[in-house]
Scaffold this motif. Structure first.
Motif, mmCIF file in Angstrom:
data_model
loop_
_atom_site.group_PDB
_atom_site.id
_atom_site.type_symbol
_atom_site.label_atom_id
_atom_site.label_comp_id
_atom_site.label_asym_id
_atom_site.label_seq_id
_atom_site.Cartn_x
_atom_site.Cartn_y
_atom_site.Cartn_z
ATOM 1 N N MET A 113 0.833 -1.206 0.000
ATOM 2 C CA MET A 113 0.000 0.000 0.000
ATOM 3 C C MET A 113 0.867 1.255 0.000
ATOM 4 O O MET A 113 0.540 2.232 -0.685
ATOM 5 N N ARG A 114 1.951 1.259 0.750
ATOM 6 C CA ARG A 114 2.846 2.416 0.759
ATOM 7 C C ARG A 114 3.510 2.610 -0.602
ATOM 8 O O ARG A 114 3.656 3.726 -1.065
ATOM 9 N N ALA A 115 3.897 1.513 -1.234
ATOM 10 C CA ALA A 115 4.519 1.615 -2.562
ATOM 11 C C ALA A 115 3.510 2.148 -3.581
ATOM 12 O O ALA A 115 3.858 2.945 -4.438
ATOM 13 N N ARG A 116 2.280 1.696 -3.467
ATOM 14 C CA ARG A 116 1.249 2.172 -4.389
ATOM 15 C C ARG A 116 0.939 3.650 -4.177
ATOM 16 O O ARG A 116 0.733 4.393 -5.124
ATOM 17 N N ASN A 117 0.929 4.100 -2.921
ATOM 18 C CA ASN A 117 0.657 5.501 -2.627
ATOM 19 C C ASN A 117 1.820 6.413 -3.034
ATOM 20 O O ASN A 117 1.609 7.577 -3.324
ATOM 21 N N ASN A 118 3.051 5.887 -3.037
ATOM 22 C CA ASN A 118 4.223 6.697 -3.405
ATOM 23 C C ASN A 118 4.436 6.741 -4.904
ATOM 24 O O ASN A 118 5.237 7.542 -5.382
ATOM 25 N N ARG A 119 3.759 5.877 -5.647
ATOM 26 C CA ARG A 119 3.917 5.833 -7.088
ATOM 27 C C ARG A 119 3.278 7.076 -7.720
ATOM 28 O O ARG A 119 2.176 7.466 -7.363
#
Length: 110
Positions: free
Chosen positions: A102-108
């Motif tokens: 979820m953090r990786a998706r939000n930082n993309r």
């Protein structure tokens, strides 16, 4: 883990309502923290009503059965402690992977 601990000290007949209320609350908090879901006022109020009803059950519902000691059953057997440990590890690893995803998706950047 919270769901398991919440049902240790009480009569068997209130295990399902307490377990369900605990799961509802923990899922709602987890989904909100991860940003997966936003809940309407009706859903939040309904969940809180179910939780309040489950919290009242031990006081107005049936009493504890004679010779009922769940902690003795769990703590006196090695296989029960091993199983509890495996369940905790088994829930922590996927949970941490979901948080990372979820953090990786939000930082993309879109």
């Amino acid at each position: 883990t919270i769901s398991t601990v919440s049902t240790w000290y009480g009569p068997v007949s209130v295990v399902v309502p307490i377990f369900t209320a605990t799961q509802l609350l923990s899922n709602m908090v987890m989904f909100w923290m991860l940003g997966i879901e936003t809940f309407s006022k009706d859903v939040v109020v309904g969940t809180l009503v179910v939780i309040c009803g489950a919290l009242v059950l031990p006081f107005v519902g049936p009493t504890i059965q004679q010779d009922q000691d769940a902690s003795e059953l769990i703590l006196d057997h090695d296989y029960a402690l091993l199983w509890a440990g495996l369940l905790m590890i088994g829930s922590f690893i996927p949970g941490s992977l979901v948080v990372r995803a979820m953090r990786a998706r939000n930082n993309r950047v879109p």
